[in-house]
Design a protein around this motif. Sequence first.
Motif, PDB file in Angstrom:
ATOM      1  N   ALA A 124      27.794  17.217  11.057  1.00  0.00           N
ATOM      2  CA  ALA A 124      27.035  15.960  10.978  1.00  0.00           C
ATOM      3  C   ALA A 124      25.833  15.973  11.927  1.00  0.00           C
ATOM      4  N   THR A 125      26.030  16.465  13.138  1.00  0.00           N
ATOM      5  CA  THR A 125      24.938  16.507  14.109  1.00  0.00           C
ATOM      6  C   THR A 125      23.879  17.505  13.673  1.00  0.00           C
ATOM      7  N   ALA A 157      21.878  15.958  10.956  1.00  0.00           N
ATOM      8  CA  ALA A 157      20.971  14.921  11.471  1.00  0.00           C
ATOM      9  C   ALA A 157      19.752  15.545  12.135  1.00  0.00           C
ATOM     10  N   VAL A 158      19.951  16.568  12.947  1.00  0.00           N
ATOM     11  CA  VAL A 158      18.827  17.242  13.610  1.00  0.00           C
ATOM     12  C   VAL A 158      17.923  17.887  12.570  1.00  0.00           C
ATOM     13  N   ALA A 193      17.503  16.853   9.551  1.00  0.00           N
ATOM     14  CA  ALA A 193      16.821  15.786   8.826  1.00  0.00           C
ATOM     15  C   ALA A 193      15.636  15.220   9.601  1.00  0.00           C
ATOM     16  N   ILE A 194      15.763  15.121  10.933  1.00  0.00           N
ATOM     17  CA  ILE A 194      14.665  14.537  11.704  1.00  0.00           C
ATOM     18  C   ILE A 194      13.647  15.564  12.181  1.00  0.00           C
ATOM     19  N   VAL A 248      12.876   7.919  12.253  1.00  0.00           N
ATOM     20  CA  VAL A 248      14.175   8.618  12.253  1.00  0.00           C
ATOM     21  C   VAL A 248      15.223   7.778  11.534  1.00  0.00           C
ATOM     22  N   ARG A 249      15.266   6.487  11.830  1.00  0.00           N
ATOM     23  CA  ARG A 249      16.238   5.604  11.168  1.00  0.00           C
ATOM     24  C   ARG A 249      16.033   5.596   9.655  1.00  0.00           C
ATOM     25  N   LEU A 304      17.430   8.896   8.284  1.00  0.00           N
ATOM     26  CA  LEU A 304      18.889   9.004   8.380  1.00  0.00           C
ATOM     27  C   LEU A 304      19.619   7.991   7.507  1.00  0.00           C
ATOM     28  N   SER A 305      18.953   6.890   7.159  1.00  0.00           N
ATOM     29  CA  SER A 305      19.612   5.891   6.326  1.00  0.00           C
ATOM     30  C   SER A 305      19.268   6.055   4.855  1.00  0.00           C
TER      31      SER A 305
END
Length: 152
Positions: free
Chosen positions: A27-28, A31-32, A34-35, A141-142, A145-146
Amino acid sequence: MTLPKGGAVDLLSQVDELIANAPDDPATVAAVQAIAPILYEEAQRYGQTVYYVLQTRDGQWQVITLEEQHPPHRQKNVIHAYGSQVMAQEACDEELIPVAMPIIPLLFQLLAADPVDSLILYEADGERGWEVARESLLAQVRAILSAPPDIA
């Protein structure tokens, strides 16, 4: 075609290193990953790939509180990042040390630097500078991630 020293290739290496150093859980890492494009796009706006941040001896970044001189006298917490070690050395005292920070990890750490409002980047030429608003970067970023996954 040759890229200028410290150009896009260096930024891509910084992105790769950021992803490689992410905590080892799916998951981390996702996320990294993705951003990372947001950080890369932001970093391309600035003149350098490495800046110098002032740190205390115990590794904390120097945070400066600025206050507007006119009403409503709002305050803003900022971190200054200098384009050369000489500039950083001139800005610090015996309690602080300048530490070189690649721009991608610097922007990444800004995301978690609560209660910091902005990062102020000063270019080595002493002529240019930029403010990177933490909330603006966080909003991007939000949004990423959303967003629902692209299954097309």
